[in-house]
Design an enzyme around this catalytic site. Structure first.
Site, PDB file in Angstrom:
ATOM      1  N   ASN A   7       0.881  -1.164   0.000  1.00 35.21           N
ATOM      2  CA  ASN A   7       0.000   0.000   0.000  1.00 35.21           C
ATOM      3  C   ASN A   7       0.925   1.222   0.000  1.00 35.21           C
ATOM      4  O   ASN A   7       1.493   1.576   1.024  1.00 35.21           O
ATOM      5  CB  ASN A   7      -0.880  -0.047   1.249  1.00 35.21           C
ATOM      6  CG  ASN A   7      -1.810   1.142   1.336  1.00 35.21           C
ATOM      7  OD1 ASN A   7      -1.736   2.075   0.535  1.00 35.21           O
ATOM      8  ND2 ASN A   7      -2.699   1.115   2.324  1.00 35.21           N
ATOM      9  N   ARG A  98      -2.569  -2.085  -3.444  1.00 34.87           N
ATOM     10  CA  ARG A  98      -3.758  -1.262  -3.265  1.00 34.87           C
ATOM     11  C   ARG A  98      -3.640  -0.090  -4.237  1.00 34.87           C
ATOM     12  O   ARG A  98      -2.658   0.639  -4.220  1.00 34.87           O
ATOM     13  CB  ARG A  98      -3.811  -0.722  -1.840  1.00 34.87           C
ATOM     14  CG  ARG A  98      -4.922   0.282  -1.685  1.00 34.87           C
ATOM     15  CD  ARG A  98      -4.881   0.914  -0.309  1.00 34.87           C
ATOM     16  NE  ARG A  98      -6.010   1.790  -0.145  1.00 34.87           N
ATOM     17  CZ  ARG A  98      -5.918   3.054   0.270  1.00 34.87           C
ATOM     18  NH1 ARG A  98      -4.751   3.569   0.571  1.00 34.87           N
ATOM     19  NH2 ARG A  98      -6.999   3.772   0.402  1.00 34.87           N
ATOM     20  N   HIS A 188     -13.038   3.133  -0.144  1.00 38.62           N
ATOM     21  CA  HIS A 188     -13.112   2.110   0.921  1.00 38.62           C
ATOM     22  C   HIS A 188     -13.774   0.810   0.425  1.00 38.62           C
ATOM     23  O   HIS A 188     -14.247   0.016   1.227  1.00 38.62           O
ATOM     24  CB  HIS A 188     -13.966   2.585   2.122  1.00 38.62           C
ATOM     25  CG  HIS A 188     -13.309   3.595   2.996  1.00 38.62           C
ATOM     26  ND1 HIS A 188     -14.047   4.488   3.743  1.00 38.62           N
ATOM     27  CD2 HIS A 188     -12.026   3.845   3.271  1.00 38.62           C
ATOM     28  CE1 HIS A 188     -13.224   5.270   4.426  1.00 38.62           C
ATOM     29  NE2 HIS A 188     -11.990   4.894   4.158  1.00 38.62           N
TER      30      HIS A 188
END
Ligand code: ADP
Length: 414
Positions: A7, A98, A188
């Site tokens: 990430n 991500r 999200h």
């Protein structure tokens, strides 16, 4: 399969090494072999590393760029003293990234190739801070591990690509959508999807019968309406600014405020927007902090009026979204809380749920109080028509599982 989950931000990297496969995924026994964060990349970086369940260690090192950081992480994992037990680079089977924005192009996780790299680049305009950093992370992993190790992109927006047009379109001139793709994207998504999947595992509900309102309440906050297993509405919009009250973001406001306040305070449009993103929300109302735990302490210990007001506005907005999503979906089976606040604060959960009895939700105070620090379970009383749950989110785990599935050709959706 050993999946390195990355990430990557402009000056930070969070990583995990996860061992997963179909059997572990089904039994929920995936293993976290290592995790860590690298902050202040580009200079003297601050590095926190943790092998398995060992205590975390913090150290510093000069790390010039993302590539140097990935080299550092791998060397640590292979070093016998770290306790991770990785035999060598060859034991990294795949990398999962991500990626914040997938635009309208990506509605699921994909194996990264040249076309995907171009797609991520094309979305720079929509996520100018995040997507370029994510791309740097991908290039760094390729440079260090070689192009033979498969890499997968998991997008924050992908889960919400199932929103119907009546939920994703703003009521502004349609050509603005046609010309510039101005619409609600939602964020999200990995968290909402993980939580919905885990709820299904816990309750034995098939995907197509999953009807939930999920609330991710962390520093950033969003709500999601899930019907038939798919996201059908969500509170964040064109950017993560819209929707719920957050740590420093206002959530929903009348957009004319920007020009009005800008005029009064001598702010440019950019500065006024930054005010809504960085100085609003819990911080803006309380004038104290963006941190919910600290606000609750201020309220409890000093009866601070504005701390109470910030918490009340936060809970009221969340309750309004729950109500509107239940109306939009014609009911749901449960509300699920996740994120730092949702997972750790029985008080906030109780304050959000207060007044929802008429919808059939009865909270069991004892059960609610017991759900803290990573525990998962139900907080509704026996016989409650609407359920309420806490399910700690795990975005990295879902990224690892998606990576496994995409690489092995297992069904890409669950
Ligand atoms: P992020 O969105 O950055 O991942 P987190 O999900 O960790 O953030 O959530 C951070 C928020 O969770 C902060 O507002 C913090 O105060 C809150 N939080 C953590 N523990 C508690 C607690 N015990 N009670 C209330 N709030 C908490």
């Amino acid at each position: 399969m050993n999946v390195l989950v990355l990430n990557v931000g402009s000056s930070t990297i969070k990583f995990q090494l996860v061992r997963t496969d179909q059997e572990r995924l089904t039994a929920n026994t995936d293993e976290k072999l290592a995790r860590g964060t690298i902050e202040r990349l580009g200079g003297e970086a601050v590095i926190t590393l943790r092998a398995g369940d060992r205590a975390p260690q913090t150290t510093t090192a000069t790390l010039r760029d993302h590539r140097a950081a990935v080299e550092y992480i791998l060397a640590w994992m292979i070093d016998g003293e770290s306790g991770v037990g990785l035999g060598g680079r060859a034991e990294i089977d795949a990398v999962g990234h991500r990626v914040v924005h997938g635009g309208e192009q990506f509605s699921r996780s994909v194996r990264i190739d040249d076309a995907v790299l171009r797609g991520i680049e094309e979305t720079f305009e929509l996520a100018p801070l995040h997507n370029p950093a994510n791309l740097r992370g991908i290039r760094a992993a390729t440079a260090v591990l070689g192009s033979g190790v498969p890499q997968v992109a998991v997008f924050d927006t992908a889960f919400h690509q199932s929103l119907p047009p009546h939920a994703y379109l703003y009521a502004i001139p349609y050509q603005l959508y046609r010309r510039y793709r101005v619409r609600r994207y939602g964020f999200h998504g990995t968290s909402h999807r993980y939580v919905a999947h885990r709820w299904r595992q816990l309750t034995g509900t098939p995907r197509e019968r999953t009807r939930l309102v999920t609330l991710h309440l962390g520093n950033g906050c969003s709500a999601c309406a899930i019907a038939g297993g798919d996201s059908v509405d969500t509170s964040m919009g064109f950017t993560p600014l819209e929707g719920l009250v957050m740590g420093t973001r206002s959530g929903d406001v009348d957009p004319t405020i920007l020009d009005f306040v800008g005029g009064k305070e001598g702010l440019s449009l950019n500065e006024a927007e930054a005010l809504l993103n960085k100085q609003s929300g819990l911080l803006g109302i309380s004038g104290l902090t963006h941190d919910m735990r600290e606000l609750l302490a201020e309220e409890r210990e000093h009866r601070d009026r504005r701390a109470s007001l910030a918490i009340d506005i936060f809970c009221y907005r969340a309750r309004k979204y729950i109500g509107s999503y239940l109306a939009a979906m014609g009911g749901a089976d449960a509300i699920v809380f996740a994120g730092g606040i949702g997972e750790n604060s029985p008080e906030i959960r109780a304050r959000i749920c207060a007044g929802l009895e008429w919808m059939g939700l009865t909270v069991d105070a004892q059960r609610n109080d017991a759900l803290v620090r990573g525990r998962e379970g139900a907080l509704h009383a026996d016989g409650s028509r609407l359920g309420a749950w806490v399910i700690p989110t795990d975005e990295e785990l879902l990224i690892a599982r998606d990576t496994y599935r995409v690489v092995t050709g297992a069904p890409a959706r669950f």
